[in-house]
Design a protein around this motif. Sequence first.
Motif, mmCIF file in Angstrom:
data_model
loop_
_atom_site.group_PDB
_atom_site.id
_atom_site.type_symbol
_atom_site.label_atom_id
_atom_site.label_comp_id
_atom_site.label_asym_id
_atom_site.label_seq_id
_atom_site.Cartn_x
_atom_site.Cartn_y
_atom_site.Cartn_z
ATOM 1 N N LEU A 216 0.779 -1.089 -0.168
ATOM 2 C CA LEU A 216 0.013 -0.040 -0.161
ATOM 3 C C LEU A 216 0.791 1.289 0.059
ATOM 4 C CD1 LEU A 216 -1.631 -2.254 1.736
ATOM 5 C CD2 LEU A 216 -3.277 -0.644 2.424
ATOM 6 N N VAL A 217 0.887 1.860 -1.033
ATOM 7 C CA VAL A 217 1.844 3.171 -0.990
ATOM 8 C C VAL A 217 1.039 4.286 -1.976
ATOM 9 C CG1 VAL A 217 2.900 2.000 -3.178
ATOM 10 C CG2 VAL A 217 4.342 3.655 -1.961
ATOM 11 N N CYS A 218 1.453 5.449 -1.768
ATOM 12 C CA CYS A 218 1.210 6.635 -2.304
ATOM 13 C C CYS A 218 2.680 7.236 -2.625
ATOM 14 C CB CYS A 218 0.121 7.566 -1.579
ATOM 15 S SG CYS A 218 0.668 7.727 0.094
ATOM 16 N N CYS A 219 2.777 7.690 -3.895
ATOM 17 C CA CYS A 219 4.277 7.863 -4.299
ATOM 18 C C CYS A 219 3.958 8.622 -5.676
ATOM 19 C CB CYS A 219 4.895 6.762 -4.624
ATOM 20 S SG CYS A 219 4.567 5.470 -5.738
ATOM 21 N N ARG A 220 5.338 9.193 -6.133
ATOM 22 C CA ARG A 220 5.194 10.123 -7.278
ATOM 23 C C ARG A 220 5.501 8.904 -8.483
ATOM 24 N NH1 ARG A 220 9.218 14.227 -7.589
ATOM 25 N NH2 ARG A 220 8.077 15.002 -9.377
ATOM 26 N N ARG A 221 6.469 8.100 -8.236
ATOM 27 C CA ARG A 221 6.708 7.125 -9.333
ATOM 28 C C ARG A 221 7.043 5.816 -8.510
ATOM 29 N NH1 ARG A 221 10.666 11.112 -10.084
ATOM 30 N NH2 ARG A 221 9.962 12.609 -11.835
ATOM 31 N N LEU A 222 6.544 4.797 -9.364
ATOM 32 C CA LEU A 222 6.561 3.079 -8.787
ATOM 33 C C LEU A 222 7.257 2.416 -9.990
ATOM 34 C CD1 LEU A 222 5.815 1.029 -6.664
ATOM 35 C CD2 LEU A 222 3.769 0.907 -7.857
ATOM 36 N N VAL A 223 8.225 1.512 -9.594
ATOM 37 C CA VAL A 223 8.732 0.322 -10.492
ATOM 38 C C VAL A 223 8.629 -0.900 -9.753
ATOM 39 C CG1 VAL A 223 10.753 -0.284 -11.486
ATOM 40 C CG2 VAL A 223 10.556 2.045 -11.563
ATOM 41 N N VAL A 224 8.238 -1.710 -10.634
ATOM 42 C CA VAL A 224 7.978 -3.286 -10.077
ATOM 43 C C VAL A 224 8.586 -4.206 -10.869
ATOM 44 C CG1 VAL A 224 6.119 -5.073 -9.409
ATOM 45 C CG2 VAL A 224 5.439 -2.518 -9.139
ATOM 46 N N SER A 225 9.375 -4.884 -10.246
ATOM 47 C CA SER A 225 10.365 -6.050 -11.274
ATOM 48 C C SER A 225 10.095 -7.534 -10.368
ATOM 49 C CB SER A 225 11.548 -5.417 -11.104
ATOM 50 O OG SER A 225 12.370 -5.274 -10.014
ATOM 51 N N ASN A 226 9.852 -8.169 -11.313
ATOM 52 C CA ASN A 226 10.033 -9.713 -10.938
ATOM 53 C C ASN A 226 9.188 -10.011 -9.686
ATOM 54 O OD1 ASN A 226 12.085 -10.002 -13.140
ATOM 55 N ND2 ASN A 226 13.391 -8.962 -11.779
ATOM 56 N N CYS A 227 7.908 -9.788 -9.711
ATOM 57 C CA CYS A 227 7.038 -9.850 -8.600
ATOM 58 C C CYS A 227 5.905 -10.913 -9.089
ATOM 59 C CB CYS A 227 6.554 -8.836 -8.185
ATOM 60 S SG CYS A 227 7.726 -7.635 -7.272
ATOM 61 N N HIS A 228 5.683 -11.976 -8.057
ATOM 62 C CA HIS A 228 4.559 -12.739 -8.423
ATOM 63 C C HIS A 228 3.478 -12.934 -7.576
ATOM 64 C CE1 HIS A 228 7.916 -15.269 -10.549
ATOM 65 N NE2 HIS A 228 7.680 -14.279 -11.359
ATOM 66 N N ASP A 229 2.222 -12.725 -7.852
ATOM 67 C CA ASP A 229 1.202 -12.914 -7.151
ATOM 68 C C ASP A 229 0.806 -11.815 -5.948
ATOM 69 O OD1 ASP A 229 0.421 -15.466 -8.687
ATOM 70 O OD2 ASP A 229 1.874 -16.489 -7.339
ATOM 71 N N CYS A 230 1.425 -10.519 -6.210
ATOM 72 C CA CYS A 230 1.440 -9.537 -5.621
ATOM 73 C C CYS A 230 0.050 -8.717 -5.577
ATOM 74 C CB CYS A 230 2.373 -8.869 -5.516
ATOM 75 S SG CYS A 230 4.066 -9.619 -5.126
ATOM 76 N N THR A 231 -0.258 -7.987 -4.667
ATOM 77 C CA THR A 231 -1.366 -6.875 -4.684
ATOM 78 C C THR A 231 -0.911 -5.730 -4.439
ATOM 79 O OG1 THR A 231 -3.090 -8.758 -4.297
ATOM 80 C CG2 THR A 231 -3.703 -6.703 -3.825
ATOM 81 N N LEU A 232 -1.059 -4.654 -5.098
ATOM 82 C CA LEU A 232 -0.711 -3.388 -5.121
ATOM 83 C C LEU A 232 -1.809 -2.273 -4.924
ATOM 84 C CD1 LEU A 232 2.158 -3.499 -7.703
ATOM 85 C CD2 LEU A 232 2.247 -4.254 -5.335
ATOM 86 N N TYR A 233 -2.036 -1.773 -3.725
ATOM 87 C CA TYR A 233 -3.029 -0.739 -3.574
ATOM 88 C C TYR A 233 -2.374 0.709 -3.904
ATOM 89 C CZ TYR A 233 -6.007 -4.329 -1.788
ATOM 90 O OH TYR A 233 -6.790 -5.476 -1.549
ATOM 91 N N LEU A 234 -2.364 1.314 -4.876
ATOM 92 C CA LEU A 234 -1.564 2.472 -5.283
ATOM 93 C C LEU A 234 -2.447 3.803 -5.592
ATOM 94 C CD1 LEU A 234 0.017 0.529 -8.480
ATOM 95 C CD2 LEU A 234 0.905 0.603 -6.185
ATOM 96 N N ALA A 235 -1.557 4.832 -5.155
ATOM 97 C CA ALA A 235 -1.827 6.104 -5.681
ATOM 98 C C ALA A 235 -0.524 6.557 -6.095
ATOM 99 C CB ALA A 235 -2.292 6.925 -4.533
ATOM 100 N N THR A 236 -0.657 7.069 -7.204
ATOM 101 C CA THR A 236 0.696 7.335 -8.067
ATOM 102 C C THR A 236 0.599 8.522 -8.896
ATOM 103 O OG1 THR A 236 2.701 6.440 -9.188
ATOM 104 C CG2 THR A 236 0.482 5.307 -9.455
ATOM 105 N N ASN A 237 1.454 9.508 -8.879
ATOM 106 C CA ASN A 237 1.106 10.647 -9.735
ATOM 107 C C ASN A 237 1.732 10.409 -11.129
ATOM 108 O OD1 ASN A 237 2.031 13.296 -7.404
ATOM 109 N ND2 ASN A 237 0.221 11.899 -7.648
ATOM 110 N N THR A 238 2.478 9.112 -11.353
ATOM 111 C CA THR A 238 2.988 8.702 -12.681
ATOM 112 C C THR A 238 2.421 7.044 -12.952
ATOM 113 O OG1 THR A 238 5.076 8.293 -12.150
ATOM 114 C CG2 THR A 238 4.661 10.471 -12.943
ATOM 115 N N PRO A 239 2.324 6.671 -14.253
ATOM 116 C CA PRO A 239 1.943 5.404 -14.348
ATOM 117 C C PRO A 239 3.112 4.507 -13.791
ATOM 118 C CG PRO A 239 1.613 6.660 -16.455
ATOM 119 C CD PRO A 239 2.336 7.521 -15.530
#
Length: 414
Positions: A216-239
């Motif tokens: 669970l994160v609110c951020c300006r930028r997010l990078v996700v790499s090599n993750c499996h079966d994860c759930t992300l609750y997002l507030a991000t200013n950029t895709p």
Amino acid sequence: RQVAELLHLCMDAGGPGGSTGAVAADLPVRAEELDRLGMLLTPCASSRLALSRLAPFFAAAGPGDTTGVSVGEVALWLVERIVAPGELPGQGGAASGPTSSMQPDNTPDGASASGGAGGGGTAGAQGAAADGRGGGLGLSARCARVDGLQRGTAVRSEGDIAPPGDFGVAECVEGVVYALAPIRRAMVSNCRDSVVVLGAVGSLARLERCERTQLLVCCRRLVVSNCHDCTLYLATNTPPVFVGDNRNVVVAPFNTYYPSLRAHLEAVGVDPSVNRWDTVALLEEEGELVRAEVGHAGPGAAQAAVHAMPPNKFVPFIVPVVENGPGGAAANADASTQTHTNPFVLPPEYAAALEAKVRSVAQLRGAVKDAALSDARRRELQGVIQAHFKDWLLHSGNMRQVFDLARQENGEGR
């Protein structure tokens, strides 16, 4: 890590930074060597950037100046300020390819990326990063961390993450981590069956090599790499950007709050009026950055790299702790300045689904209250409800979290 290696390739072979072998964070990079990266960050030679003219540490350099700045410091500055076309202030539209643009440090966006520090990347470069603990993100070696948490709960607040604070979580198994503070950069890596709640992240948040983990994160930028079966609750200013081998990653709008959240968002420059959680950028094998609207999970969607959570599965998350900051606890702050609801507006379909759940609970409570039951039958009903609730606490792992938080409240460790 890759940025540091690219810088190393741009160095002169005969220079002090051109030696072979592993990339060292303290190797010096000269202005002209940094400028060679412009060919990778701009689409054509006519518009090629002189990166050294944007970097604060080369601002006073004159022609022929051979002064160098460490690889770690330059890499950290680059990571914080690379954005895709269409994400610079005053620009619109989506990126059409793998090219990127740089934010100069004298723009409002560039300033807020370092938590408001006017020195740009220099402010966070002391002791920074090309070590294994910081991964490719460049976290300070002295950043606040939670490492190796096993079946436990950890709480970190403003008193633990000194501004401009970096924060890292690694190697957690069945753990719950709360970081309720303004954060500059955050890294969550190698976690399994865990829950991580981050406060406002002003620069870059990264999730890598995690399995069955909720973020669970609110951020300006997010990078996700090599993750499996994860759930992300997002507030991000950029895709959010997805790279590497991601499988069955579910994304949903941000679903929680805590008393100081709005103040933390303002402190690090995250805009609560903008949430691009559902427009993802996928880095394909050919190196092309492709943007797409995420769809809801359907038949066969379990094998997709990323998809949106169906609205009927969306539920709020309650933060069960009160963060303590310098100068007193958040609970003692002026109630008018506290955050009492999610500051990010939910999409209509998610808001409607959540409202339907609230109505269902209210109807159930009303039915129980209005039922014509004898005192004995009412006690029996209450006992059944409590038994089912305790059973849920036990099997969901939340019972352990309740005990952990109770011990921490009594000062028995964190």
